[in-house]
Design a protein around this motif. Structure first.
Motif, PDB file in Angstrom:
ATOM      1  N   GLN A  42       0.974   6.552 -16.723  1.00 34.47           N
ATOM      2  CA  GLN A  42       1.123   7.962 -17.271  1.00 34.47           C
ATOM      3  C   GLN A  42      -0.114   8.942 -16.768  1.00 34.47           C
ATOM      4  OE1 GLN A  42       2.633   7.288 -21.388  1.00 34.47           O
ATOM      5  NE2 GLN A  42       4.121   8.620 -20.668  1.00 34.47           N
ATOM      6  N   GLU A  62       8.368  13.990 -21.366  1.00 28.55           N
ATOM      7  CA  GLU A  62       9.671  13.468 -20.472  1.00 28.55           C
ATOM      8  C   GLU A  62       9.533  12.121 -20.081  1.00 28.55           C
ATOM      9  OE1 GLU A  62      10.673  16.540 -18.017  1.00 28.55           O
ATOM     10  OE2 GLU A  62      11.346  17.907 -19.581  1.00 28.55           O
ATOM     11  N   ASP A  63       8.392  11.862 -19.545  1.00 24.94           N
ATOM     12  CA  ASP A  63       8.133  10.642 -18.903  1.00 24.94           C
ATOM     13  C   ASP A  63       8.123   9.375 -19.903  1.00 24.94           C
ATOM     14  OD1 ASP A  63       7.164   8.771 -16.505  1.00 24.94           O
ATOM     15  OD2 ASP A  63       5.639   8.329 -17.953  1.00 24.94           O
ATOM     16  N   THR A  64       7.385   9.696 -21.098  1.00 28.09           N
ATOM     17  CA  THR A  64       7.393   8.770 -22.158  1.00 28.09           C
ATOM     18  C   THR A  64       8.820   8.448 -22.834  1.00 28.09           C
ATOM     19  OG1 THR A  64       5.440   9.739 -22.918  1.00 28.09           O
ATOM     20  CG2 THR A  64       6.349   8.221 -24.553  1.00 28.09           C
ATOM     21  N   ARG A 100      11.655   8.590 -20.937  1.00 28.18           N
ATOM     22  CA  ARG A 100      12.268   7.945 -19.920  1.00 28.18           C
ATOM     23  C   ARG A 100      12.119   6.405 -19.813  1.00 28.18           C
ATOM     24  NH1 ARG A 100      10.870   6.057 -14.990  1.00 28.18           N
ATOM     25  NH2 ARG A 100       8.993   7.393 -15.320  1.00 28.18           N
ATOM     26  N   ARG A 101      10.867   6.121 -20.448  1.00 25.35           N
ATOM     27  CA  ARG A 101      10.198   4.897 -20.478  1.00 25.35           C
ATOM     28  C   ARG A 101      10.690   4.032 -21.730  1.00 25.35           C
ATOM     29  NH1 ARG A 101       5.738   3.593 -16.936  1.00 25.35           N
ATOM     30  NH2 ARG A 101       5.379   5.403 -15.646  1.00 25.35           N
TER      31      ARG A 101
END
Length: 279
Positions: A24, A47-49, A51-52
C-alpha cells in the motif's frame, strides 16, 4: 511488562499483512503529486484496504476519523487527512496500519513532493538512515536500549533531534501492545530481546529541537519550533540471527528518494520525484 512471543503461525499471518501494508505504501508513492489533497491519500488507502479484504486499523481507533495518517512538513505524526493540498517541495509522511484476519501490519515512509529543499532532504535522509541503523541492532540477546542509542547517536551527530515522547510498540492481534520501543537510549540497557518478539521501530527526527505539541483536534502533533520532521517505520520480528522486516517491500518506493546530484528521478506521469532504496 509481559511481552508476547509470537508463534510461527502468528508470524506467518503477520508476514501476510505486513507485505500488504508495504504494498500500500508502494501504491501511495506512485500516486503522490502536487495539487492532490491529503484526503485524496486517505481515499486511496481506504479503498485499497477494503478491496484487499482488510480493514484500516486507524479508522475509529480512539475516535481517529480517517483511515491513514498524513503528516506534512512540521507535522511529526498523527496528521488527519483533509483539504490541505500538497505543494512542490513538501515532505509528507504516510502512516498505514491495516488489519487482516485479526493481525495488524504497520509501516510508514516520508515522501518528497517534487524537488525538496536542502533541509527537507537532510532531515528525511537522516531519518531513513537512523531506521536502518536501528534495525541492524535487532537480534536475540540485544537490549532495547541498543535500538534507541543507534538512532539517537546518528541523528544528533547529523545535527538533528529525536522525538522522545512518542515510541514504537509491540504489535500483533492488537495495534499497540508491549513493549514500548524508545528511539533514544543507552546501549546495554532495557528489555532483553527474544526471538519471536514483534514490534515497530518508527523514529521521528526533527530538523530543530525535539519538543512537540498537540493541536486542539487531539491528534495532530507538530514540532514546537515548527521545524521540519520526518519519519520512517517498519514492523520487525526478532530472530536468533537478527530480525526479519515484516513490512519489507518488493520494489523501491516512488517519491521517496532523490539522486546524489539533488535531481529528482523520473516518476510515473502525473507524479513527482523519485525512487527509494530498500527502506
Amino acid at each position: 511488562m509481559s511481552v508476547e512471543i509470537k508463534t510461527m503461525r502468528d508470524i506467518e499471518a503477520m508476514r501476510v499483512i505486513g507485505r500488504m501494508a508495504g504494498e500500500q505504501l508502494l501504491l501511495i508513492g506512485r500516486s503522490l503529486k502536487a495539487g492532490m489533497t491529503t484526503d485524496d491519500i486517505n481515499t486511496i488507502v481506504h479503498e485499497d484496504t477494503l478491496r484487499r479484504g482488510a480493514h484500516p486499523s486507524q479508522l475509529g481507533y480512539h475516535g481517529f476519523p480517517k483511515s491513514v495518517c498524513t503528516s506534512r512538513n512540521e507535522v511529526v505524526c498523527h496528521g488527519i487527512p483533509g483539504r490541505e493540498r500538497l505543494k512542490e517541495g513538501d515532505i509528507i509522511n504516510v502512516d498505514i496500519t491495516s488489519n487482516l484476519n485479526g493481525f495488524h501490519g504497520d509501516t510508514s515512509a516520508t515522501f518528497y513532493i517534487g524537488k525538496p529543499s536542502k533541509d527537507a532532504r537532510h532531515v528525511t535522509e537522516v531519518c531513513r538512515r537512523a531506521l536502518e541503523l536501528a534495525i541492524a541492532e535487532v537480534r536475540e540477546g540485544a537490549r532495547m536500549g541498543d535500538i534507541g542509542a543507534a538512532i539517537q547517536q546518528y541523528a544528533e551527530a547529523q545535527g538533528c533531534s529525536v522525538v522522545r515522547n512518542i515510541v514504537g510498540h509491540g504489535i500483533g492481534r492488537s495495534m499497540h501492545m508491549p513493549p514500548d520501543v524508545s528511539h533514544v537510549g543507552r546501549r546495554g540497557t532495557g528489555l532483553r530481546l527474544k526471538a519471536g518478539m514483534v514490534f515497530t521501530i518508527e523514529p521521528m527526527i526533527n530538523l530543530g529541537r525535539p519538543e512537540i505539541e498537540t493541536l486542539p483536534d487531539g491528534w495532530t502533533i507538530l514540532t514546537k519550533d515548527r521545524s521540519l520532521s520526518a519519519q520512517f517505520e517498519h514492523t520487525v520480528v526478532v530472530t536468533k540471527a537478527g530480525c526479519e522486516i515484516l513490512t519489507a517491500r518488493h520494489e523501491p518506493l516512488v517519491n521517496s528518494e532523490i539522486t546524489e546530484s539533488g535531481e529528482s528521478l523520473v516518476a510515473p506521469p502525473g507524479a513527482s520525484a523519485a525512487v527509494s532504496a530498500s527502506l
